[in-house]
Write an enzyme that holds these catalytic residues in place. Structure first.
Site, PDB file in Angstrom:
ATOM      1  N   ASP A 183      27.756  -1.558  -4.211  1.00 30.69           N
ATOM      2  CA  ASP A 183      27.122  -0.471  -4.966  1.00 30.69           C
ATOM      3  C   ASP A 183      27.680   0.888  -4.553  1.00 30.69           C
ATOM      4  OD1 ASP A 183      25.690  -2.383  -6.289  1.00 30.69           O
ATOM      5  OD2 ASP A 183      23.861  -2.123  -5.122  1.00 30.69           O
TER       6      ASP A 183
ATOM      7  N   HIS B 279      18.954  -1.830  -9.214  1.00 28.49           N
ATOM      8  CA  HIS B 279      19.239  -1.200  -7.922  1.00 28.49           C
ATOM      9  C   HIS B 279      19.523   0.287  -8.027  1.00 28.49           C
ATOM     10  CE1 HIS B 279      20.579  -2.700  -3.685  1.00 28.49           C
ATOM     11  NE2 HIS B 279      19.717  -1.714  -3.616  1.00 28.49           N
TER      12      HIS B 279
ATOM     13  N   ASP C 218      22.883  -7.231   0.195  1.00 34.45           N
ATOM     14  CA  ASP C 218      23.321  -7.276  -1.200  1.00 34.45           C
ATOM     15  C   ASP C 218      24.650  -8.015  -1.304  1.00 34.45           C
ATOM     16  OD1 ASP C 218      23.892  -6.623  -3.894  1.00 34.45           O
ATOM     17  OD2 ASP C 218      23.189  -4.574  -3.688  1.00 34.45           O
TER      18      ASP C 218
ATOM     19  N   ASP D 172      20.030 -10.512  -5.351  1.00 35.96           N
ATOM     20  CA  ASP D 172      21.284 -11.228  -5.582  1.00 35.96           C
ATOM     21  C   ASP D 172      22.099 -11.386  -4.301  1.00 35.96           C
ATOM     22  OD1 ASP D 172      23.047  -9.002  -5.201  1.00 35.96           O
ATOM     23  OD2 ASP D 172      23.035  -8.512  -7.323  1.00 35.96           O
TER      24      ASP D 172
ATOM     25  N   GLU E   7      16.055  -5.950  -8.328  1.00 35.81           N
ATOM     26  CA  GLU E   7      16.848  -6.819  -9.207  1.00 35.81           C
ATOM     27  C   GLU E   7      16.195  -8.166  -9.485  1.00 35.81           C
ATOM     28  OE1 GLU E   7      19.381  -5.970 -10.985  1.00 35.81           O
ATOM     29  OE2 GLU E   7      20.303  -4.214 -10.032  1.00 35.81           O
TER      30      GLU E   7
ATOM     31  N   HIS F  26      26.744  -7.038  -3.457  1.00 38.39           N
ATOM     32  CA  HIS F  26      27.622  -5.969  -3.918  1.00 38.39           C
ATOM     33  C   HIS F  26      27.533  -4.759  -2.984  1.00 38.39           C
ATOM     34  CE1 HIS F  26      26.209  -8.363  -7.400  1.00 38.39           C
ATOM     35  NE2 HIS F  26      27.476  -8.310  -7.764  1.00 38.39           N
TER      36      HIS F  26
ATOM     37  N   ASP G  96      18.558  -6.420  -2.289  1.00 36.25           N
ATOM     38  CA  ASP G  96      18.825  -6.899  -3.646  1.00 36.25           C
ATOM     39  C   ASP G  96      18.732  -8.419  -3.605  1.00 36.25           C
ATOM     40  OD1 ASP G  96      20.113  -7.781  -6.022  1.00 36.25           O
ATOM     41  OD2 ASP G  96      21.273  -5.925  -6.138  1.00 36.25           O
TER      42      ASP G  96
ATOM     43  N   HIS H 266      23.540   1.042 -11.665  1.00 39.93           N
ATOM     44  CA  HIS H 266      23.034   0.189 -10.577  1.00 39.93           C
ATOM     45  C   HIS H 266      24.146  -0.226  -9.617  1.00 39.93           C
ATOM     46  CE1 HIS H 266      23.616  -4.277 -12.084  1.00 39.93           C
ATOM     47  NE2 HIS H 266      24.662  -3.533 -12.372  1.00 39.93           N
TER      48      HIS H 266
END
Length: 300
Positions: free
Chosen positions: A127, A100, A123, A229, A272, A125, A227, A140
């Site tokens: 980030d 990412h 996402d 994830d 990712e 996360h 992303d 990332h």
């Protein structure tokens, strides 16, 4: 959305520690992304992959804490220039990652063309770390912070301007793993976050409706940064930082279909995908399915 689309692969694996994510662009291509979009009537131009230089040693720690800063900055500069060029030519840039950290370059190239670029950050996360707050030094985990002007100068000043995005023009969807420094920054900057708690209570339809209405009022373009994830690991096992309790494939399809109907996405990236950690390229195939929905694919 523009009917001429340019695919840009970024085989970046230097923004984190787990090898294999550099093969993400190849895995997504292998899963049929070009054919899927051609069947939807898009004129496709696959520009190949942005060059990524390697550090002399494995995962060099530079400037005290940041891993592979020089190489990540150089590749993002190249990506930003390419995204900028494609938008000038009125082509929709679809970027395939890679980790990412490549969003630094994607947003730098895209934001040049808008007064108020909006961002949907799909996402697990936030980030939103910097060298000061990151537990790992992995870049990332920093691209959204970099894009609002927080972080190392080599990253924040790509294409010679900063910030790229205003915090109030960001919507994060699917968050369920935020570091303490990220939580503080979200509060300080007033960043709009729909965590899994809100999604479970409100439903994805309401979340995306609110996000669309919010961004439509204040932005003149929207970059989607997805992303894989963000999805639950059961749905997308081939990611480097899986977090349990994530979004379903059905919820994600709905989100992409609603964004397609809103006709507001002006650039996008899917990142990712790590085929080394995957099961028979399942995660790359999920990415291609979501890309199809984002660009207008429907059952009827």
């Amino acid at each position: 959305m523009r009917k001429h689309m340019s695919i840009i692969g970024v085989p970046m694996d230097l923004g984190q520690n787990r090898r294999g994510v550099d093969m993400g662009p190849s895995a997504i291509r292998y899963a049929g992304v070009v054919e899927r979009l051609e069947n939807l009537g898009y004129h496709m131009n696959d520009l190949g992959d942005v060059p990524v230089s390697r550090p002399d040693g494995k995962n060099e720690i530079q400037d005290g804490k940041l891993r592979n800063l020089k190489q990540v900055a150089e590749s993002n500069q190249k990506l930003a220039e390419l995204v900028d060029k494609e938008i000038v030519e009125n082509h929709f840039p679809l970027i395939l990652g890679g980790d990412h950290s490549i969003a630094i370059g994607s947003l730098a190239g895209a934001a040049k063309h808008f007064q108020n670029l909006g961002v949907i950050w799909y996402d697990a996360h936030g980030d939103l770390n910097s060298g000061d707050t990151s537990p790992s030094g992995n870049i990332h985990g920093m691209p959204l912070a970099v894009s609002i002007g927080i972080g190392h100068d080599k990253l924040t000043t790509i294409l010679d301007y900063a910030p790229k995005v205003k915090p109030e023009n960001i919507v994060i969807i699917g968050a369920r793993s935020l570091d303490p420094g990220e939580k503080e920054l979200i509060q300080e900057k007033g960043i709009n976050v729909y965590s899994m708690h809100e999604i479970d209570r409100m439903g994805m339809s309401q979340v995306v409706t609110e996000a669309i209405n919010y961004l439509r009022e204040r932005t003149d373009g929207v970059h989607l940064s997805l992303d894989l994830d963000g999805l639950d690991p059961e749905e997308a096992p081939g990611v480097g930082t899986p977090v349990l309790g994530g979004l379903s494939y059905r919820e994600s399809h709905l989100a992409m279909e609603m964004l397609a109907e809103a006709d507001m996405i002006t650039s996008a990236e899917f990142v990712e995908v790590n085929p080394i950690l995957d099961d028979k390229n399942k995660t790359a195939s999920q990415a291609v399915g979501l890309i199809g929905s984002l660009f207008g694919e429907k059952l009827k």
